[in-house]
Design an enzyme around this catalytic site. Structure first.
Site, short mmCIF file in Angstrom:
data_model
loop_
_atom_site.label_atom_id
_atom_site.label_comp_id
_atom_site.label_asym_id
_atom_site.label_seq_id
_atom_site.Cartn_x
_atom_site.Cartn_y
_atom_site.Cartn_z
N TYR A 188 -38.25 48.97 -17.15
CA TYR A 188 -39.14 49.34 -18.14
C TYR A 188 -40.52 50.19 -17.45
O TYR A 188 -40.53 50.09 -16.28
CB TYR A 188 -39.50 48.11 -18.99
CG TYR A 188 -40.11 46.90 -18.19
CD1 TYR A 188 -40.65 46.97 -16.91
CD2 TYR A 188 -40.02 45.65 -18.90
CE1 TYR A 188 -41.16 45.80 -16.36
CE2 TYR A 188 -40.72 44.64 -18.11
CZ TYR A 188 -41.10 44.76 -16.95
OH TYR A 188 -41.46 43.43 -16.24
N GLU A 189 -41.28 50.78 -18.30
CA GLU A 189 -42.39 51.54 -18.08
C GLU A 189 -41.73 52.86 -17.32
O GLU A 189 -42.43 53.21 -16.64
CB GLU A 189 -43.41 51.07 -17.25
CG GLU A 189 -44.08 49.82 -17.93
CD GLU A 189 -44.18 49.77 -19.38
OE1 GLU A 189 -44.62 50.84 -19.80
OE2 GLU A 189 -44.39 48.73 -19.93
N GLY A 190 -40.41 53.22 -17.69
CA GLY A 190 -39.54 54.27 -17.05
C GLY A 190 -38.72 53.74 -15.71
O GLY A 190 -39.29 53.39 -14.65
#
Length: 603
Positions: free
Chosen positions: A440-442
Protein backbone atom coordinates in the site's frame (compact mmCIF):
# COMPACT_ATOMS: atom_id res chain seq x y z
CA UNK A 1 2.26 -12.92 23.93
CA UNK A 2 5.17 -11.19 22.20
CA UNK A 3 7.05 -8.65 24.27
CA UNK A 4 8.20 -5.16 23.26
CA UNK A 5 10.19 -2.43 24.92
CA UNK A 6 10.74 0.82 23.04
CA UNK A 7 14.48 1.06 22.19
CA UNK A 8 14.93 4.40 23.97
CA UNK A 9 18.69 3.99 24.45
CA UNK A 10 19.18 3.37 20.76
CA UNK A 11 16.83 6.19 19.81
CA UNK A 12 18.78 8.62 21.98
CA UNK A 13 22.04 7.42 20.40
CA UNK A 14 20.69 8.26 16.96
CA UNK A 15 19.04 11.53 17.94
CA UNK A 16 21.46 13.02 20.45
CA UNK A 17 24.85 11.53 19.64
CA UNK A 18 24.80 10.76 15.93
CA UNK A 19 22.46 13.37 14.41
CA UNK A 20 22.73 16.14 17.06
CA UNK A 21 19.02 16.61 17.52
CA UNK A 22 19.44 19.13 20.38
CA UNK A 23 21.36 21.43 18.03
CA UNK A 24 18.94 20.68 15.21
CA UNK A 25 15.92 21.64 17.33
CA UNK A 26 17.65 24.85 18.35
CA UNK A 27 17.72 25.98 14.72
CA UNK A 28 14.00 25.47 14.13
CA UNK A 29 11.14 27.92 14.54
CA UNK A 30 9.87 27.43 18.10
CA UNK A 31 12.51 24.73 18.47
CA UNK A 32 13.18 25.78 22.06
CA UNK A 33 9.89 24.08 22.97
CA UNK A 34 11.58 20.75 22.20
CA UNK A 35 13.95 21.01 25.16
CA UNK A 36 15.87 17.90 26.25
CA UNK A 37 13.55 17.46 29.23
CA UNK A 38 10.42 17.73 27.08
CA UNK A 39 11.79 15.31 24.49
CA UNK A 40 12.75 12.79 27.17
CA UNK A 41 9.32 13.01 28.79
CA UNK A 42 7.53 12.53 25.47
CA UNK A 43 9.62 9.54 24.45
CA UNK A 44 9.33 7.85 27.83
CA UNK A 45 5.57 8.39 28.07
CA UNK A 46 5.14 7.22 24.47
CA UNK A 47 7.11 4.07 25.31
CA UNK A 48 4.87 3.45 28.32
CA UNK A 49 1.69 3.90 26.27
CA UNK A 50 2.94 1.55 23.58
CA UNK A 51 3.95 -1.16 26.02
CA UNK A 52 1.13 -0.98 28.57
CA UNK A 53 -1.86 0.03 26.42
CA UNK A 54 -1.25 -1.00 22.80
CA UNK A 55 0.90 -4.13 23.05
CA UNK A 56 -1.67 -6.21 25.00
CA UNK A 57 -4.23 -5.49 22.24
CA UNK A 58 -2.06 -6.57 19.31
CA UNK A 59 -2.92 -10.27 19.33
CA UNK A 60 -6.48 -9.46 20.41
CA UNK A 61 -6.94 -7.41 17.27
CA UNK A 62 -5.40 -10.13 15.13
CA UNK A 63 -7.72 -12.81 16.53
CA UNK A 64 -10.96 -10.82 16.64
CA UNK A 65 -10.64 -8.60 13.60
CA UNK A 66 -13.37 -6.06 12.82
CA UNK A 67 -17.10 -6.72 12.55
CA UNK A 68 -19.41 -5.01 10.03
CA UNK A 69 -23.10 -4.75 10.92
CA UNK A 70 -25.54 -2.49 9.08
CA UNK A 71 -22.80 -0.37 7.59
CA UNK A 72 -21.17 0.22 11.00
CA UNK A 73 -17.84 -1.32 12.01
CA UNK A 74 -17.02 -2.54 15.49
CA UNK A 75 -13.29 -2.62 16.21
CA UNK A 76 -11.65 -5.32 18.37
CA UNK A 77 -12.00 -5.35 22.13
CA UNK A 78 -10.04 -2.55 23.77
CA UNK A 79 -9.28 -0.57 20.62
CA UNK A 80 -11.86 2.15 21.32
CA UNK A 81 -10.70 2.62 24.91
CA UNK A 82 -7.06 2.81 23.80
CA UNK A 83 -7.93 5.46 21.25
CA UNK A 84 -9.75 7.49 23.92
CA UNK A 85 -6.60 7.38 26.06
CA UNK A 86 -4.53 8.41 23.05
CA UNK A 87 -6.72 11.46 22.45
CA UNK A 88 -6.91 12.31 26.16
CA UNK A 89 -3.11 12.26 26.31
CA UNK A 90 -2.88 14.85 23.53
CA UNK A 91 -0.88 12.58 21.22
CA UNK A 92 -2.72 13.44 17.95
CA UNK A 93 -1.87 17.13 18.30
CA UNK A 94 1.81 16.65 19.16
CA UNK A 95 3.35 18.07 15.97
CA UNK A 96 0.41 20.08 14.61
CA UNK A 97 0.48 23.86 14.28
CA UNK A 98 -0.76 25.78 17.38
CA UNK A 99 -3.13 27.85 15.20
CA UNK A 100 -5.05 24.64 14.50
CA UNK A 101 -5.00 23.38 18.08
CA UNK A 102 -1.66 21.60 17.94
CA UNK A 103 1.29 21.66 20.31
CA UNK A 104 3.71 22.92 17.67
CA UNK A 105 6.48 20.42 18.41
CA UNK A 106 8.75 19.21 15.58
CA UNK A 107 7.32 16.46 13.33
CA UNK A 108 10.33 14.25 14.09
CA UNK A 109 9.02 13.67 17.62
CA UNK A 110 5.80 12.32 16.16
CA UNK A 111 7.82 10.04 13.87
CA UNK A 112 9.77 8.65 16.81
CA UNK A 113 6.49 7.96 18.59
CA UNK A 114 5.13 6.34 15.42
CA UNK A 115 7.82 3.66 15.51
CA UNK A 116 6.75 2.67 19.01
CA UNK A 117 3.09 2.49 17.99
CA UNK A 118 3.83 0.43 14.86
CA UNK A 119 6.05 -1.99 16.79
CA UNK A 120 3.48 -2.55 19.53
CA UNK A 121 0.24 -2.62 17.49
CA UNK A 122 0.40 -1.76 13.79
CA UNK A 123 -3.29 -2.35 13.06
CA UNK A 124 -4.39 0.04 15.82
CA UNK A 125 -1.80 2.62 14.81
CA UNK A 126 -3.28 2.92 11.35
CA UNK A 127 -6.45 4.59 12.70
CA UNK A 128 -4.76 7.77 13.99
CA UNK A 129 -1.89 7.52 11.51
CA UNK A 130 -3.98 8.35 8.47
CA UNK A 131 -5.45 11.40 10.19
CA UNK A 132 -2.07 13.16 10.16
CA UNK A 133 -1.92 12.96 6.38
CA UNK A 134 -5.49 14.19 6.01
CA UNK A 135 -4.75 17.14 8.28
CA UNK A 136 -1.60 17.97 6.28
CA UNK A 137 -3.50 17.93 2.99
CA UNK A 138 -6.15 20.30 4.38
CA UNK A 139 -3.55 22.55 5.98
CA UNK A 140 -1.69 22.98 2.70
CA UNK A 141 -4.56 22.98 0.22
CA UNK A 142 -7.89 23.48 2.00
CA UNK A 143 -9.87 26.72 1.98
CA UNK A 144 -10.22 28.76 5.17
CA UNK A 145 -13.76 27.42 5.60
CA UNK A 146 -12.63 23.81 5.28
CA UNK A 147 -9.81 24.38 7.74
CA UNK A 148 -12.17 26.00 10.23
CA UNK A 149 -14.65 23.14 9.95
CA UNK A 150 -12.40 20.08 9.85
CA UNK A 151 -8.77 20.77 10.71
CA UNK A 152 -8.93 21.36 14.46
CA UNK A 153 -11.14 18.27 14.88
CA UNK A 154 -8.57 16.13 13.03
CA UNK A 155 -5.73 17.65 15.04
CA UNK A 156 -7.55 17.02 18.30
CA UNK A 157 -8.25 13.44 17.22
CA UNK A 158 -11.99 13.47 17.88
CA UNK A 159 -12.43 13.03 14.12
CA UNK A 160 -10.23 10.75 12.02
CA UNK A 161 -9.28 10.90 8.34
CA UNK A 162 -8.86 8.55 5.40
CA UNK A 163 -7.50 8.72 1.88
CA UNK A 164 -9.78 7.24 -0.79
CA UNK A 165 -7.86 6.65 -4.00
CA UNK A 166 -8.04 3.11 -5.34
CA UNK A 167 -10.98 1.62 -7.24
CA UNK A 168 -11.66 -2.02 -8.17
CA UNK A 169 -10.56 -1.69 -11.80
CA UNK A 170 -7.53 0.60 -11.62
CA UNK A 171 -5.18 -0.14 -8.70
CA UNK A 172 -2.33 2.38 -8.79
CA UNK A 173 -3.32 3.81 -12.19
CA UNK A 174 -5.42 6.63 -10.76
CA UNK A 175 -5.98 8.18 -14.16
CA UNK A 176 -8.57 5.43 -14.71
CA UNK A 177 -10.78 6.25 -11.73
CA UNK A 178 -14.54 6.43 -12.37
CA UNK A 179 -15.78 8.18 -9.23
CA UNK A 180 -17.66 11.31 -10.31
CA UNK A 181 -18.21 14.71 -8.70
CA UNK A 182 -21.15 16.79 -9.92
CA UNK A 183 -21.08 20.50 -8.97
CA UNK A 184 -24.13 21.93 -7.18
CA UNK A 185 -25.50 25.46 -7.04
CA UNK A 186 -24.27 26.14 -3.50
CA UNK A 187 -20.67 25.35 -4.40
CA UNK A 188 -20.62 21.83 -3.02
CA UNK A 189 -20.43 18.60 -5.05
CA UNK A 190 -22.22 15.25 -5.19
CA UNK A 191 -19.78 12.36 -5.13
CA UNK A 192 -20.70 8.94 -6.54
CA UNK A 193 -18.43 5.92 -6.89
CA UNK A 194 -16.74 3.01 -5.12
CA UNK A 195 -13.32 2.98 -3.46
CA UNK A 196 -11.55 -0.14 -2.22
CA UNK A 197 -8.75 -0.98 0.24
CA UNK A 198 -9.64 2.03 2.41
CA UNK A 199 -7.82 1.64 5.72
CA UNK A 200 -9.85 2.87 8.71
CA UNK A 201 -12.69 3.72 6.32
CA UNK A 202 -15.31 2.89 8.95
CA UNK A 203 -14.90 2.32 12.69
CA UNK A 204 -16.24 3.15 16.15
CA UNK A 205 -13.22 4.96 17.58
CA UNK A 206 -14.15 8.56 16.72
CA UNK A 207 -17.38 10.51 16.37
CA UNK A 208 -16.78 11.37 12.69
CA UNK A 209 -14.64 10.18 9.78
CA UNK A 210 -13.39 12.61 7.15
CA UNK A 211 -12.73 11.02 3.77
CA UNK A 212 -10.41 12.69 1.28
CA UNK A 213 -11.67 11.38 -2.04
CA UNK A 214 -10.26 11.53 -5.56
CA UNK A 215 -12.97 12.02 -8.19
CA UNK A 216 -13.47 13.53 -11.65
CA UNK A 217 -15.60 16.51 -12.61
CA UNK A 218 -17.95 16.18 -15.63
CA UNK A 219 -15.66 18.25 -17.88
CA UNK A 220 -12.38 16.83 -16.54
CA UNK A 221 -9.52 16.07 -18.95
CA UNK A 222 -8.68 12.41 -19.50
CA UNK A 223 -6.16 10.63 -17.31
CA UNK A 224 -4.45 11.86 -14.17
CA UNK A 225 -4.69 15.50 -15.32
CA UNK A 226 -8.44 15.36 -14.67
CA UNK A 227 -8.48 14.32 -11.01
CA UNK A 228 -9.88 16.55 -8.26
CA UNK A 229 -9.80 16.13 -4.47
CA UNK A 230 -12.81 16.40 -2.17
CA UNK A 231 -13.60 16.30 1.54
CA UNK A 232 -16.50 13.92 2.15
CA UNK A 233 -17.46 13.57 5.85
CA UNK A 234 -19.30 10.56 7.24
CA UNK A 235 -21.54 12.99 9.13
CA UNK A 236 -22.13 16.49 7.77
CA UNK A 237 -21.18 19.07 10.42
CA UNK A 238 -24.10 21.09 11.78
CA UNK A 239 -24.12 24.83 12.46
CA UNK A 240 -22.15 24.31 15.67
CA UNK A 241 -19.52 22.15 13.94
CA UNK A 242 -20.73 18.91 15.50
CA UNK A 243 -21.63 15.72 13.61
CA UNK A 244 -25.09 16.14 12.11
CA UNK A 245 -26.89 14.45 9.23
CA UNK A 246 -25.46 11.17 7.90
CA UNK A 247 -23.84 11.67 4.49
CA UNK A 248 -24.25 9.33 1.52
CA UNK A 249 -21.14 7.28 2.26
CA UNK A 250 -21.21 3.77 3.71
CA UNK A 251 -18.91 0.80 4.16
CA UNK A 252 -20.15 -1.87 1.76
CA UNK A 253 -17.90 -4.63 3.02
CA UNK A 254 -14.70 -5.44 4.88
CA UNK A 255 -11.79 -7.02 3.06
CA UNK A 256 -10.75 -10.51 4.25
CA UNK A 257 -7.01 -10.04 4.59
CA UNK A 258 -3.73 -11.76 5.23
CA UNK A 259 -2.81 -9.44 8.12
CA UNK A 260 -3.56 -6.19 9.99
CA UNK A 261 -6.86 -7.79 11.01
CA UNK A 262 -7.49 -5.19 13.71
CA UNK A 263 -7.74 -2.42 11.15
CA UNK A 264 -10.91 -2.04 9.11
CA UNK A 265 -9.94 -2.23 5.44
CA UNK A 266 -13.12 -1.16 3.71
CA UNK A 267 -14.96 -1.03 0.44
CA UNK A 268 -16.49 2.47 0.59
CA UNK A 269 -19.57 3.32 -1.45
CA UNK A 270 -20.27 6.99 -2.18
CA UNK A 271 -23.87 7.50 -3.30
CA UNK A 272 -24.64 11.12 -4.11
CA UNK A 273 -22.55 12.06 -1.06
CA UNK A 274 -21.99 15.74 -0.34
CA UNK A 275 -18.39 16.77 -0.85
CA UNK A 276 -16.28 19.91 -0.85
CA UNK A 277 -13.44 20.72 -3.24
CA UNK A 278 -9.90 20.80 -1.85
CA UNK A 279 -7.52 22.89 -3.95
CA UNK A 280 -8.10 23.81 -7.59
CA UNK A 281 -10.24 21.67 -9.92
CA UNK A 282 -8.29 18.94 -11.74
CA UNK A 283 -5.30 19.39 -9.41
CA UNK A 284 -6.37 16.81 -6.89
CA UNK A 285 -3.50 14.43 -7.42
CA UNK A 286 -0.97 17.13 -6.56
CA UNK A 287 -2.97 17.97 -3.42
CA UNK A 288 -3.29 14.31 -2.47
CA UNK A 289 0.47 13.84 -2.84
CA UNK A 290 0.87 15.98 0.28
CA UNK A 291 -1.02 13.29 2.15
CA UNK A 292 0.56 10.41 0.25
CA UNK A 293 4.11 11.58 0.97
CA UNK A 294 3.35 11.71 4.69
CA UNK A 295 1.78 8.27 4.40
CA UNK A 296 4.75 6.83 2.48
CA UNK A 297 7.17 7.82 5.22
CA UNK A 298 4.69 6.44 7.74
CA UNK A 299 4.63 3.08 5.97
CA UNK A 300 8.43 2.96 6.04
CA UNK A 301 8.21 3.48 9.80
CA UNK A 302 5.78 0.55 9.93
CA UNK A 303 8.44 -1.64 8.38
CA UNK A 304 10.94 -0.39 10.95
CA UNK A 305 8.60 -1.00 13.88
CA UNK A 306 7.91 -4.58 12.84
CA UNK A 307 11.63 -5.22 12.36
CA UNK A 308 12.33 -4.04 15.89
CA UNK A 309 9.49 -6.04 17.44
CA UNK A 310 10.53 -9.21 15.66
CA UNK A 311 14.19 -8.72 16.62
CA UNK A 312 13.45 -8.20 20.31
CA UNK A 313 11.40 -11.38 20.53
CA UNK A 314 13.87 -13.36 18.41
CA UNK A 315 16.72 -12.32 20.68
CA UNK A 316 14.87 -13.29 23.85
CA UNK A 317 13.97 -16.68 22.37
CA UNK A 318 17.50 -17.35 21.08
CA UNK A 319 18.96 -16.68 24.51
CA UNK A 320 16.54 -19.08 26.17
CA UNK A 321 15.96 -21.91 23.68
CA UNK A 322 18.31 -24.87 24.19
CA UNK A 323 19.26 -26.96 21.17
CA UNK A 324 22.46 -28.83 20.29
CA UNK A 325 25.98 -27.93 21.34
CA UNK A 326 28.14 -25.21 19.85
CA UNK A 327 30.41 -26.49 17.07
CA UNK A 328 33.44 -25.35 19.06
CA UNK A 329 32.34 -27.20 22.20
CA UNK A 330 29.76 -26.78 24.98
CA UNK A 331 29.11 -23.21 26.15
CA UNK A 332 26.42 -23.85 28.78
CA UNK A 333 28.04 -26.78 30.56
CA UNK A 334 25.44 -26.77 33.32
CA UNK A 335 22.63 -27.37 30.81
CA UNK A 336 21.76 -30.31 28.55
CA UNK A 337 22.27 -28.17 25.42
CA UNK A 338 23.43 -24.71 24.48
CA UNK A 339 21.13 -21.76 23.80
CA UNK A 340 20.71 -21.39 20.06
CA UNK A 341 22.30 -17.92 20.08
CA UNK A 342 25.69 -19.65 20.07
CA UNK A 343 25.12 -21.09 16.57
CA UNK A 344 26.54 -19.10 13.64
CA UNK A 345 23.41 -19.25 11.50
CA UNK A 346 21.17 -18.03 14.31
CA UNK A 347 23.63 -15.21 14.92
CA UNK A 348 23.52 -14.39 11.22
CA UNK A 349 19.75 -13.97 11.38
CA UNK A 350 19.82 -12.01 14.64
CA UNK A 351 22.55 -9.69 13.42
CA UNK A 352 20.66 -9.18 10.18
CA UNK A 353 17.60 -8.10 12.16
CA UNK A 354 19.71 -5.91 14.44
CA UNK A 355 21.68 -4.23 11.65
CA UNK A 356 18.59 -3.57 9.55
CA UNK A 357 16.39 -2.28 12.37
CA UNK A 358 19.07 -0.04 13.86
CA UNK A 359 20.09 1.18 10.41
CA UNK A 360 16.44 1.74 9.54
CA UNK A 361 16.04 3.87 12.66
CA UNK A 362 18.97 6.02 11.55
CA UNK A 363 17.37 6.46 8.13
CA UNK A 364 13.97 7.40 9.57
CA UNK A 365 15.42 9.94 11.98
CA UNK A 366 17.71 11.35 9.28
CA UNK A 367 14.64 11.84 7.07
CA UNK A 368 12.74 13.21 10.06
CA UNK A 369 15.29 16.01 10.39
CA UNK A 370 14.61 16.95 6.78
CA UNK A 371 10.86 17.01 7.50
CA UNK A 372 11.53 19.32 10.45
CA UNK A 373 13.55 21.71 8.29
CA UNK A 374 10.92 21.76 5.53
CA UNK A 375 8.14 22.49 8.04
CA UNK A 376 9.90 24.63 10.64
CA UNK A 377 13.22 25.76 9.15
CA UNK A 378 13.95 29.48 8.96
CA UNK A 379 16.63 29.48 6.26
CA UNK A 380 15.16 29.38 2.75
CA UNK A 381 18.23 27.74 1.19
CA UNK A 382 18.27 25.02 3.85
CA UNK A 383 14.55 24.42 3.38
CA UNK A 384 14.95 24.09 -0.39
CA UNK A 385 17.80 21.61 0.00
CA UNK A 386 15.91 19.62 2.65
CA UNK A 387 12.82 19.43 0.46
CA UNK A 388 14.84 18.10 -2.48
CA UNK A 389 16.63 15.50 -0.35
CA UNK A 390 13.39 14.44 1.29
CA UNK A 391 11.80 13.92 -2.11
CA UNK A 392 14.73 11.71 -3.07
CA UNK A 393 14.71 9.70 0.15
CA UNK A 394 10.95 9.24 0.58
CA UNK A 395 10.62 6.31 -1.88
CA UNK A 396 13.70 4.74 -0.28
CA UNK A 397 12.27 5.10 3.22
CA UNK A 398 8.97 3.60 2.10
CA UNK A 399 10.10 0.77 -0.16
CA UNK A 400 13.51 -0.19 1.21
CA UNK A 401 12.42 -0.30 4.85
CA UNK A 402 9.31 -2.32 4.05
CA UNK A 403 11.32 -4.81 2.00
CA UNK A 404 13.74 -5.12 4.91
CA UNK A 405 10.84 -5.34 7.35
CA UNK A 406 9.43 -8.36 5.56
CA UNK A 407 12.88 -9.97 5.47
CA UNK A 408 13.55 -9.33 9.16
CA UNK A 409 10.17 -10.63 10.32
CA UNK A 410 10.65 -13.77 8.22
CA UNK A 411 14.00 -14.30 9.91
CA UNK A 412 12.19 -14.02 13.22
CA UNK A 413 9.95 -16.96 12.32
CA UNK A 414 13.01 -18.91 11.23
CA UNK A 415 14.80 -18.29 14.51
CA UNK A 416 11.80 -19.68 16.40
CA UNK A 417 11.74 -22.72 14.13
CA UNK A 418 8.45 -24.61 14.27
CA UNK A 419 7.29 -22.41 17.14
CA UNK A 420 7.50 -19.40 14.83
CA UNK A 421 4.76 -20.93 12.70
CA UNK A 422 2.44 -21.19 15.71
CA UNK A 423 0.11 -18.26 16.40
CA UNK A 424 0.54 -18.03 20.16
CA UNK A 425 4.15 -16.82 19.84
CA UNK A 426 3.09 -13.92 17.62
CA UNK A 427 6.01 -14.13 15.20
CA UNK A 428 3.92 -15.18 12.22
CA UNK A 429 1.63 -12.18 12.82
CA UNK A 430 4.60 -9.87 12.31
CA UNK A 431 5.18 -11.47 8.90
CA UNK A 432 1.54 -11.21 7.87
CA UNK A 433 1.30 -7.62 9.05
CA UNK A 434 4.57 -6.70 7.34
CA UNK A 435 3.52 -8.10 3.97
CA UNK A 436 1.01 -5.33 3.23
CA UNK A 437 3.61 -2.60 3.82
CA UNK A 438 5.31 -3.54 0.55
CA UNK A 439 2.03 -2.93 -1.27
CA UNK A 440 0.00 0.00 0.00
CA UNK A 441 0.84 3.66 -0.67
CA UNK A 442 2.53 2.39 -3.82
CA UNK A 443 4.26 -0.95 -4.30
CA UNK A 444 8.03 -1.30 -4.28
CA UNK A 445 7.94 -1.17 -8.08
CA UNK A 446 5.95 2.09 -8.05
CA UNK A 447 8.33 3.63 -5.50
CA UNK A 448 11.31 2.51 -7.59
CA UNK A 449 9.91 4.18 -10.72
CA UNK A 450 9.32 7.33 -8.69
CA UNK A 451 12.91 7.30 -7.43
CA UNK A 452 14.72 6.51 -10.68
CA UNK A 453 12.33 8.01 -13.22
CA UNK A 454 11.07 11.14 -11.45
CA UNK A 455 13.52 11.97 -8.67
CA UNK A 456 16.80 11.07 -10.41
CA UNK A 457 16.59 11.00 -14.20
CA UNK A 458 14.01 13.75 -14.65
CA UNK A 459 16.43 16.40 -13.40
CA UNK A 460 19.54 14.72 -14.87
CA UNK A 461 20.67 13.54 -11.47
CA UNK A 462 20.96 16.96 -9.85
CA UNK A 463 18.96 15.99 -6.75
CA UNK A 464 20.91 12.75 -6.44
CA UNK A 465 24.14 14.76 -6.50
CA UNK A 466 23.03 16.64 -3.39
CA UNK A 467 23.08 13.36 -1.51
CA UNK A 468 26.12 11.74 -3.12
CA UNK A 469 28.11 14.95 -2.50
CA UNK A 470 27.17 14.77 1.18
CA UNK A 471 28.48 11.21 1.32
CA UNK A 472 31.59 12.22 -0.64
CA UNK A 473 32.37 15.05 1.77
CA UNK A 474 31.96 12.69 4.71
CA UNK A 475 34.37 10.21 3.13
CA UNK A 476 36.87 12.96 2.38
CA UNK A 477 36.73 14.27 5.94
CA UNK A 478 37.40 10.78 7.36
CA UNK A 479 39.87 9.62 4.70
CA UNK A 480 42.83 9.76 7.10
CA UNK A 481 40.98 8.19 10.02
CA UNK A 482 42.62 4.75 10.17
CA UNK A 483 40.00 3.37 12.56
CA UNK A 484 37.26 4.07 9.99
CA UNK A 485 39.11 2.80 6.93
CA UNK A 486 37.09 -0.43 6.76
CA UNK A 487 33.95 1.68 6.33
CA UNK A 488 35.12 4.71 4.38
CA UNK A 489 36.85 2.96 1.50
CA UNK A 490 33.93 0.70 0.46
CA UNK A 491 31.45 3.52 1.02
CA UNK A 492 33.41 5.85 -1.25
CA UNK A 493 33.58 3.18 -3.97
CA UNK A 494 29.86 2.44 -3.83
CA UNK A 495 28.95 6.12 -3.76
CA UNK A 496 30.94 6.66 -6.95
CA UNK A 497 29.43 3.56 -8.51
CA UNK A 498 25.92 4.82 -7.76
CA UNK A 499 26.66 7.80 -9.97
CA UNK A 500 28.10 5.57 -12.68
CA UNK A 501 25.09 3.24 -12.65
CA UNK A 502 22.74 6.20 -12.80
CA UNK A 503 24.49 7.53 -15.89
CA UNK A 504 24.57 4.10 -17.53
CA UNK A 505 20.84 3.52 -17.02
CA UNK A 506 20.08 7.05 -18.17
CA UNK A 507 22.05 6.61 -21.38
CA UNK A 508 20.28 3.33 -22.19
CA UNK A 509 16.91 4.90 -21.43
CA UNK A 510 17.48 7.57 -24.08
CA UNK A 511 16.98 4.90 -26.74
CA UNK A 512 14.69 2.53 -24.82
CA UNK A 513 12.46 3.73 -21.97
CA UNK A 514 11.93 0.13 -20.83
CA UNK A 515 15.44 0.32 -19.38
CA UNK A 516 14.13 2.53 -16.58
CA UNK A 517 11.53 -0.02 -15.53
CA UNK A 518 13.99 -2.89 -15.89
CA UNK A 519 16.55 -1.26 -13.60
CA UNK A 520 14.33 0.59 -11.15
CA UNK A 521 13.81 -1.91 -8.30
CA UNK A 522 17.46 -2.97 -8.30
CA UNK A 523 18.39 0.72 -8.39
CA UNK A 524 16.23 1.50 -5.35
CA UNK A 525 17.62 -1.44 -3.37
CA UNK A 526 21.19 -0.55 -4.33
CA UNK A 527 20.59 3.07 -3.27
CA UNK A 528 19.01 1.85 -0.04
CA UNK A 529 21.99 -0.28 0.92
CA UNK A 530 24.37 2.60 0.14
CA UNK A 531 22.26 4.98 2.21
CA UNK A 532 22.36 2.63 5.18
CA UNK A 533 26.10 2.17 4.65
CA UNK A 534 26.56 5.94 4.92
CA UNK A 535 24.54 6.07 8.12
CA UNK A 536 26.28 3.04 9.61
CA UNK A 537 29.65 4.68 8.88
CA UNK A 538 28.48 7.76 10.74
CA UNK A 539 27.29 5.56 13.59
CA UNK A 540 30.67 3.83 13.71
CA UNK A 541 32.43 7.19 13.91
CA UNK A 542 30.11 8.27 16.73
CA UNK A 543 30.67 5.02 18.61
CA UNK A 544 34.47 5.17 18.25
CA UNK A 545 34.53 8.75 19.51
CA UNK A 546 32.35 7.84 22.47
CA UNK A 547 34.51 4.84 23.36
CA UNK A 548 37.49 7.13 23.79
CA UNK A 549 35.80 9.06 26.59
CA UNK A 550 32.89 6.98 27.90
CA UNK A 551 33.36 5.27 31.22
CA UNK A 552 30.06 3.41 31.35
CA UNK A 553 28.39 2.49 28.03
CA UNK A 554 31.52 0.94 26.48
CA UNK A 555 29.76 -2.35 25.71
CA UNK A 556 26.91 -0.53 24.00
CA UNK A 557 29.29 1.39 21.73
CA UNK A 558 31.35 -1.72 21.03
CA UNK A 559 28.19 -3.56 19.98
CA UNK A 560 27.29 -0.65 17.71
CA UNK A 561 30.71 -0.85 16.05
CA UNK A 562 30.48 -4.62 15.64
CA UNK A 563 27.01 -4.31 14.12
CA UNK A 564 28.33 -1.76 11.63
CA UNK A 565 31.09 -4.19 10.73
CA UNK A 566 28.56 -6.98 10.22
CA UNK A 567 26.47 -4.75 7.96
CA UNK A 568 29.47 -3.89 5.79
CA UNK A 569 30.82 -7.42 5.55
CA UNK A 570 27.63 -9.49 5.30
CA UNK A 571 24.81 -7.26 3.98
CA UNK A 572 26.39 -4.50 1.91
CA UNK A 573 27.79 -7.03 -0.63
CA UNK A 574 24.20 -7.48 -1.83
CA UNK A 575 24.86 -4.35 -3.89
CA UNK A 576 26.99 -6.46 -6.23
CA UNK A 577 24.00 -8.52 -7.36
CA UNK A 578 21.85 -5.41 -7.84
CA UNK A 579 24.59 -3.69 -9.84
CA UNK A 580 25.01 -6.68 -12.15
CA UNK A 581 21.25 -6.94 -12.67
CA UNK A 582 21.10 -3.27 -13.67
CA UNK A 583 23.98 -3.67 -16.08
CA UNK A 584 22.22 -6.64 -17.70
CA UNK A 585 19.58 -4.25 -19.02
CA UNK A 586 16.04 -4.89 -20.20
CA UNK A 587 16.67 -7.46 -22.94
CA UNK A 588 16.25 -10.64 -20.88
CA UNK A 589 13.06 -9.20 -19.36
CA UNK A 590 11.38 -7.96 -22.51
CA UNK A 591 12.44 -10.37 -25.28
CA UNK A 592 10.08 -13.25 -24.55
CA UNK A 593 6.74 -13.09 -26.34
CA UNK A 594 3.77 -12.74 -24.00
CA UNK A 595 2.21 -15.96 -25.33
CA UNK A 596 5.37 -17.88 -24.56
CA UNK A 597 5.09 -17.33 -20.80
CA UNK A 598 2.50 -20.08 -20.47
CA UNK A 599 4.05 -22.68 -22.75
CA UNK A 600 4.22 -25.97 -20.89
CA UNK A 601 0.80 -25.83 -19.28
CA UNK A 602 -2.72 -25.18 -20.43
CA UNK A 603 -5.18 -22.84 -18.70
Amino acid sequence: MPNYQAPLRDLRFVMDEMLDYPGHYGRLRNGDDASPDIVTAILEEGARFAREVLLPLNQVGDREGCLLEGGEVKTPQGFKQAYAQYVEGGWPSLAAEPEHGGQGLPPSLGMALSEMICASNLAWGMYPGLSHGAADALRHHGSDDLKATYLSKLVEGVWTGTMCLTEPHCGSDLGLIKTRAVPMEKGDYRITGTKIFISAGEHDLAENIIHLVLAKLPDAPEGSRGISLFVVPKYLPDAQGNPGERNGVVCGSLEHKMGIHGNATCVMNFDDAQGFLVGPPNKGLACMFTMMNVARIGVGIQGLGLMEASFQNSLAYARDRLQMRALSGPKATDKPADPIIVHPDVRRMLLTQKALSEGGRMLVMYAAQLVDVVELGEDDAEKKRAEALLGLLTPIVKAFLTELGFEATNEGVQIFGGHGFIQEWGMEQFVRDARITRLYEGTTGIQALDLLGRKVLMDQGETLKLFTKEIHKFCQAEADNASLKEFIEPLARLNAELGELTMAVGMKAMSDREEVGAASVDYLLYAGYVTLAYLWARAARTALTAMESASDSIEYYRAKLETARFYYQRLLPRTRAHAEAMRAGAESLMTMDVDAFGLGFEM
